[in-house]
Design a protein around this motif. Sequence first.
Motif, PDB file in Angstrom:
ATOM      1  N   ALA A 190       0.811  -1.219   0.000  1.00  0.00           N
ATOM      2  CA  ALA A 190       0.000   0.000   0.000  1.00  0.00           C
ATOM      3  C   ALA A 190       0.842   1.267   0.000  1.00  0.00           C
ATOM      4  CB  ALA A 190      -0.946  -0.002   1.197  1.00  0.00           C
ATOM      5  N   VAL A 191       2.092   1.153   0.393  1.00  0.00           N
ATOM      6  CA  VAL A 191       2.976   2.326   0.457  1.00  0.00           C
ATOM      7  C   VAL A 191       3.244   2.894  -0.932  1.00  0.00           C
ATOM      8  CG1 VAL A 191       5.328   3.067   1.046  1.00  0.00           C
ATOM      9  CG2 VAL A 191       4.042   1.613   2.618  1.00  0.00           C
ATOM     10  N   HIS A 192       3.323   2.025  -1.926  1.00  0.00           N
ATOM     11  CA  HIS A 192       3.644   2.460  -3.285  1.00  0.00           C
ATOM     12  C   HIS A 192       2.381   2.563  -4.124  1.00  0.00           C
ATOM     13  CE1 HIS A 192       7.853   2.004  -2.372  1.00  0.00           C
ATOM     14  NE2 HIS A 192       7.591   0.803  -1.881  1.00  0.00           N
ATOM     15  N   GLU A 193       2.257   3.670  -4.830  1.00  0.00           N
ATOM     16  CA  GLU A 193       1.054   3.921  -5.618  1.00  0.00           C
ATOM     17  C   GLU A 193       0.813   2.835  -6.664  1.00  0.00           C
ATOM     18  OE1 GLU A 193      -0.745   7.353  -8.528  1.00  0.00           O
ATOM     19  OE2 GLU A 193       0.721   7.924  -7.020  1.00  0.00           O
ATOM     20  N   ALA A 194       1.874   2.309  -7.260  1.00  0.00           N
ATOM     21  CA  ALA A 194       1.727   1.308  -8.312  1.00  0.00           C
ATOM     22  C   ALA A 194       1.162  -0.011  -7.783  1.00  0.00           C
ATOM     23  CB  ALA A 194       3.069   1.060  -8.993  1.00  0.00           C
ATOM     24  N   THR A 195       1.441  -0.336  -6.532  1.00  0.00           N
ATOM     25  CA  THR A 195       0.975  -1.621  -5.983  1.00  0.00           C
ATOM     26  C   THR A 195      -0.177  -1.455  -4.995  1.00  0.00           C
ATOM     27  OG1 THR A 195       2.718  -1.503  -4.299  1.00  0.00           O
ATOM     28  CG2 THR A 195       3.194  -2.791  -6.291  1.00  0.00           C
ATOM     29  N   ARG A 196      -0.618  -0.229  -4.784  1.00  0.00           N
ATOM     30  CA  ARG A 196      -1.696  -0.002  -3.816  1.00  0.00           C
ATOM     31  C   ARG A 196      -2.962  -0.797  -4.129  1.00  0.00           C
ATOM     32  NH1 ARG A 196      -1.610   5.590  -3.185  1.00  0.00           N
ATOM     33  NH2 ARG A 196       0.222   5.182  -1.944  1.00  0.00           N
ATOM     34  N   PRO A 197      -3.434  -0.847  -5.382  1.00  0.00           N
ATOM     35  CA  PRO A 197      -4.641  -1.659  -5.636  1.00  0.00           C
ATOM     36  C   PRO A 197      -4.432  -3.137  -5.322  1.00  0.00           C
ATOM     37  CG  PRO A 197      -4.229  -0.160  -7.461  1.00  0.00           C
ATOM     38  CD  PRO A 197      -3.019  -0.094  -6.570  1.00  0.00           C
ATOM     39  N   LEU A 198      -3.233  -3.637  -5.563  1.00  0.00           N
ATOM     40  CA  LEU A 198      -2.916  -5.028  -5.266  1.00  0.00           C
ATOM     41  C   LEU A 198      -2.919  -5.294  -3.759  1.00  0.00           C
ATOM     42  CD1 LEU A 198      -2.034  -7.701  -6.573  1.00  0.00           C
ATOM     43  CD2 LEU A 198       0.323  -6.892  -6.398  1.00  0.00           C
ATOM     44  N   SER A 199      -2.618  -4.272  -2.985  1.00  0.00           N
ATOM     45  CA  SER A 199      -2.514  -4.442  -1.529  1.00  0.00           C
ATOM     46  C   SER A 199      -3.812  -4.922  -0.897  1.00  0.00           C
ATOM     47  CB  SER A 199      -2.081  -3.137  -0.862  1.00  0.00           C
ATOM     48  OG  SER A 199      -3.118  -2.170  -0.900  1.00  0.00           O
ATOM     49  N   TRP A 200      -4.958  -4.620  -1.498  1.00  0.00           N
ATOM     50  CA  TRP A 200      -6.240  -5.003  -0.905  1.00  0.00           C
ATOM     51  C   TRP A 200      -6.443  -6.503  -0.882  1.00  0.00           C
ATOM     52  CZ3 TRP A 200      -8.433  -1.861   2.216  1.00  0.00           C
ATOM     53  CH2 TRP A 200      -8.195  -0.495   2.057  1.00  0.00           C
ATOM     54  N   TRP A 201      -5.833  -7.226  -1.834  1.00  0.00           N
ATOM     55  CA  TRP A 201      -5.902  -8.689  -1.801  1.00  0.00           C
ATOM     56  C   TRP A 201      -5.278  -9.216  -0.514  1.00  0.00           C
ATOM     57  CZ3 TRP A 201      -8.640 -11.702  -4.908  1.00  0.00           C
ATOM     58  CH2 TRP A 201      -9.026 -11.198  -6.157  1.00  0.00           C
ATOM     59  N   TYR A 202      -4.221  -8.560  -0.058  1.00  0.00           N
ATOM     60  CA  TYR A 202      -3.489  -8.994   1.129  1.00  0.00           C
ATOM     61  C   TYR A 202      -4.130  -8.447   2.400  1.00  0.00           C
ATOM     62  CZ  TYR A 202       0.062 -10.598  -2.090  1.00  0.00           C
ATOM     63  OH  TYR A 202       0.715 -11.266  -3.089  1.00  0.00           O
ATOM     64  N   LEU A 203      -4.500  -7.186   2.385  1.00  0.00           N
ATOM     65  CA  LEU A 203      -5.116  -6.574   3.570  1.00  0.00           C
ATOM     66  C   LEU A 203      -6.434  -7.262   3.925  1.00  0.00           C
ATOM     67  CD1 LEU A 203      -4.396  -2.830   2.739  1.00  0.00           C
ATOM     68  CD2 LEU A 203      -3.335  -4.200   4.555  1.00  0.00           C
ATOM     69  N   GLY A 204      -7.135  -7.747   2.923  1.00  0.00           N
ATOM     70  CA  GLY A 204      -8.418  -8.412   3.153  1.00  0.00           C
ATOM     71  C   GLY A 204      -8.313  -9.680   3.984  1.00  0.00           C
ATOM     72  N   HIS A 205      -7.111 -10.216   4.107  1.00  0.00           N
ATOM     73  CA  HIS A 205      -6.940 -11.446   4.882  1.00  0.00           C
ATOM     74  C   HIS A 205      -7.212 -11.239   6.378  1.00  0.00           C
ATOM     75  CE1 HIS A 205      -5.300 -14.517   2.039  1.00  0.00           C
ATOM     76  NE2 HIS A 205      -5.249 -13.426   1.276  1.00  0.00           N
ATOM     77  N   VAL A 206      -7.226 -10.008   6.859  1.00  0.00           N
ATOM     78  CA  VAL A 206      -7.549  -9.794   8.271  1.00  0.00           C
ATOM     79  C   VAL A 206      -8.976 -10.259   8.576  1.00  0.00           C
ATOM     80  CG1 VAL A 206      -5.894  -7.905   8.594  1.00  0.00           C
ATOM     81  CG2 VAL A 206      -8.263  -7.385   7.995  1.00  0.00           C
ATOM     82  N   LEU A 207      -9.819 -10.300   7.562  1.00  0.00           N
ATOM     83  CA  LEU A 207     -11.187 -10.783   7.771  1.00  0.00           C
ATOM     84  C   LEU A 207     -11.209 -12.238   8.225  1.00  0.00           C
ATOM     85  CD1 LEU A 207     -12.981  -9.162   4.707  1.00  0.00           C
ATOM     86  CD2 LEU A 207     -13.057  -8.438   7.102  1.00  0.00           C
ATOM     87  N   PHE A 208     -10.166 -13.003   7.874  1.00  0.00           N
ATOM     88  CA  PHE A 208     -10.112 -14.408   8.279  1.00  0.00           C
ATOM     89  C   PHE A 208      -9.876 -14.564   9.774  1.00  0.00           C
ATOM     90  CE2 PHE A 208      -9.132 -14.724   3.714  1.00  0.00           C
ATOM     91  CZ  PHE A 208     -10.179 -15.549   3.349  1.00  0.00           C
ATOM     92  N   LEU A 209      -9.604 -13.471  10.466  1.00  0.00           N
ATOM     93  CA  LEU A 209      -9.463 -13.509  11.923  1.00  0.00           C
ATOM     94  C   LEU A 209     -10.821 -13.484  12.629  1.00  0.00           C
ATOM     95  CD1 LEU A 209      -6.396 -11.153  12.365  1.00  0.00           C
ATOM     96  CD2 LEU A 209      -6.449 -13.645  12.556  1.00  0.00           C
TER      97      LEU A 209
END
Length: 159
Positions: A115-134
């Motif tokens: 999420a820090v880099h603008e180019a990969t920010r949209p991709l970051s949501w695939w990873y951040l969404g894993h907190v829902l598995f908690l």
Amino acid sequence: MALAVAAQVWPLLLLASLILAAALGWAAVSGDTTQLPVAAWIFLAATAGLTASFALHECVHAALLHRIPTVTFVEVERTRARISVAPRGRMTGWQTAFVAAAGPLACAAAGAALAVHEATRPLSWWYLGHVLFLLPLFGDGTALVKGLLAGPRLLDTGR
């Protein structure tokens, strides 16, 4: 484990590859590259988003489980809708909670870095969404709650 995840989602990976190949073919034949960004994003989401995030998630679980001496076996369980690791043996509640939280939190850390880099920010949501598995609604969340409630007591993880 990463290959098991890829094997689980191979139809999606094939479709994304075909879309990208079609866009590249069209660009080569016609010179029209307007479809390339969309096709590239679909391919990136399927590979570096969905597949890689779940591979990271499950690989972290598996790596930690292999370090616990009382876990005698780690099985990969696959159904049409999910893939997960299932330990056999015994773990303390604390170990269970730590292993359960580690997969989603590793993905969240990777997502924060992306999420820090603008180019990969949209991709970051695939990873951040894993907190829902908690959430206790999911297997990791259920194991986290059971582990926290058990504390230092040993839990049987076998079937």
